[in-house]
Design a protein around this motif. Sequence first.
Motif, mmCIF file in Angstrom:
data_model
loop_
_atom_site.group_PDB
_atom_site.id
_atom_site.type_symbol
_atom_site.label_atom_id
_atom_site.label_comp_id
_atom_site.label_asym_id
_atom_site.label_seq_id
_atom_site.Cartn_x
_atom_site.Cartn_y
_atom_site.Cartn_z
ATOM 1 N N UNK A 97 0.820 -1.227 0.000
ATOM 2 C CA UNK A 97 0.000 0.000 0.000
ATOM 3 C C UNK A 97 0.848 1.268 0.000
ATOM 4 N N UNK A 98 2.036 1.192 0.586
ATOM 5 C CA UNK A 98 2.924 2.352 0.603
ATOM 6 C C UNK A 98 3.268 2.816 -0.799
ATOM 7 N N UNK A 99 3.398 1.843 -1.709
ATOM 8 C CA UNK A 99 3.700 2.196 -3.096
ATOM 9 C C UNK A 99 2.542 2.984 -3.700
ATOM 10 N N UNK A 100 1.317 2.563 -3.376
ATOM 11 C CA UNK A 100 0.144 3.285 -3.866
ATOM 12 C C UNK A 100 0.142 4.725 -3.364
ATOM 13 N N UNK A 101 0.467 4.874 -2.060
ATOM 14 C CA UNK A 101 0.509 6.209 -1.473
ATOM 15 C C UNK A 101 1.497 7.102 -2.211
ATOM 16 N N UNK A 102 2.724 6.587 -2.401
ATOM 17 C CA UNK A 102 3.762 7.369 -3.087
ATOM 18 C C UNK A 102 3.297 7.744 -4.485
ATOM 19 N N UNK A 103 2.738 6.754 -5.191
ATOM 20 C CA UNK A 103 2.312 6.999 -6.564
ATOM 21 C C UNK A 103 1.230 8.075 -6.588
ATOM 22 N N UNK A 104 0.289 7.983 -5.634
ATOM 23 C CA UNK A 104 -0.806 8.946 -5.595
ATOM 24 C C UNK A 104 -0.275 10.347 -5.345
ATOM 25 N N UNK A 105 0.653 10.470 -4.387
ATOM 26 C CA UNK A 105 1.214 11.783 -4.074
ATOM 27 C C UNK A 105 1.907 12.356 -5.305
ATOM 28 N N UNK A 106 2.704 11.517 -5.986
ATOM 29 C CA UNK A 106 3.407 11.989 -7.182
ATOM 30 C C UNK A 106 2.428 12.378 -8.288
ATOM 31 N N UNK A 107 1.396 11.560 -8.452
ATOM 32 C CA UNK A 107 0.378 11.823 -9.474
ATOM 33 C C UNK A 107 -0.311 13.146 -9.191
ATOM 34 N N UNK A 108 -0.605 13.382 -7.894
ATOM 35 C CA UNK A 108 -1.240 14.637 -7.479
ATOM 36 C C UNK A 108 -0.326 15.809 -7.814
ATOM 37 N N UNK A 109 0.945 15.683 -7.444
ATOM 38 C CA UNK A 109 1.908 16.762 -7.702
ATOM 39 C C UNK A 109 1.997 17.047 -9.198
ATOM 40 N N UNK A 110 2.107 15.963 -9.987
ATOM 41 C CA UNK A 110 2.257 16.134 -11.434
ATOM 42 C C UNK A 110 1.051 16.863 -12.014
ATOM 43 N N UNK A 111 -0.142 16.448 -11.590
ATOM 44 C CA UNK A 111 -1.345 17.083 -12.115
ATOM 45 C C UNK A 111 -1.481 18.518 -11.628
ATOM 46 N N UNK A 112 -1.017 18.747 -10.386
ATOM 47 C CA UNK A 112 -1.058 20.099 -9.814
ATOM 48 C C UNK A 112 -0.201 21.042 -10.651
#
Lengths: 193, 206
Positions: free
Chosen positions: B181-196
């Motif tokens: 699940x930690x990988x999902x968290x990291x990916x989500x944070x990065x995805x959020x940043x990228x889209x931001x």
Amino acid sequence: MTQTWRDLWFMLVLTTICTILLVVVEGIYQTRMATDPSLMRRALQLVGLPLGEDVRSTFEQTFTTVARKEYPGSFFIGKQNPAMIIRQEEGAGLWGKIILLVAYDLRRGAILGIDVLEHSETPGLGARIEEEKFRAQFRGLIARHGVRAAKIKFKEGEFDGVTGATLTSKAVEEIINAAIRKIKTVAGPGGTP
Amino acid sequence: MSLTNTQAWKVFAEGLWKNNPIFIMVLGICSSLAVTTFVKNAFVMYLGVAFATVFTSAIVAAIRKRIPATYRMLVFMMITSTLVIVFDRLLKLTLPAVSKEMGPYVGLIITNCIVMGRSEAFAMSNTPWLSALDGLGVSTGYGLVLLAIAVLREVFGMGTLLGTPVMPGGYQRCGLLISAPGAFLCLTVLLFLANFIREARGEGKK
């Protein structure tokens, strides 16, 4: 020539090229793996022998490598104790190939130890065959007629399978039995090679 | 003409950000979650995907006029599988320990959608040279995200970077990041940043 025939030819040629390429790569890989120093190190460790300064020279002093036409792969036969034979044997596991190193003592009919060289079993279940706890039970296990994965051990040659990994345990059983069978054929009359 | 203005550079750079396989196409998620506990493994995975994508794209582009339209997927798969098996064997011979840690994920590059996607979307209608560059760009875009996740997970989850301790003594490892699940968290944070960032720069609007 119609389109269908042209397509067919194209696929045939492509498949042939890919197959030839894979056969060549696999051939190089197998020959390189056969003389792999890490395999020599693991074979020596398996029978509890010191590695010495140079693994390769220690290995060559300890074992003779013998090939048999009918079985691909090599047998490592002890120079001082020819009843000690190590065989690299592979078979199908649950998800992929399992490759084991099986050391067997022909005189006592006992397994000296097993090592897992390669597997792709389920982590946490079948992958536990790698663990020392699982492998340790084979050290000195009398198996004149092969081994069997069992829940309760009361016969000769029976070992504890991994709970929750019946198919992996069965695969290990089959691979060890194949190794013992082949080791016995290398032995000449009187039980020694 | 500067380097950044050539067509070749544009093709290469497209995969890095504008068309990043993970951020935009959301492909290759499975492997980006599975092999990112250590930076070293992520890097080897990047090498494997780059090798497979570049050569599959180039080969497909070279024979694109002869590939039967009906069986094109089969052709892609065959080329990719051959290349991936070659890479897997090379890895086993050169870095047996890493190959063991990667488990089945090297073989699974065959089914990585990025490889097939580039063949279908780009290589079938472009020259081998451009297709190879496109493959390199897309796989590098994938590799950078992979490395970013791996750095986050290794530094905060294990307190090491490439195996050497980087965190101050007494650092409490964050075990969550090492688990799946930690990988999902990291990916989500990065995805959020990228889209931001994308939003802030006014990109991505139709």
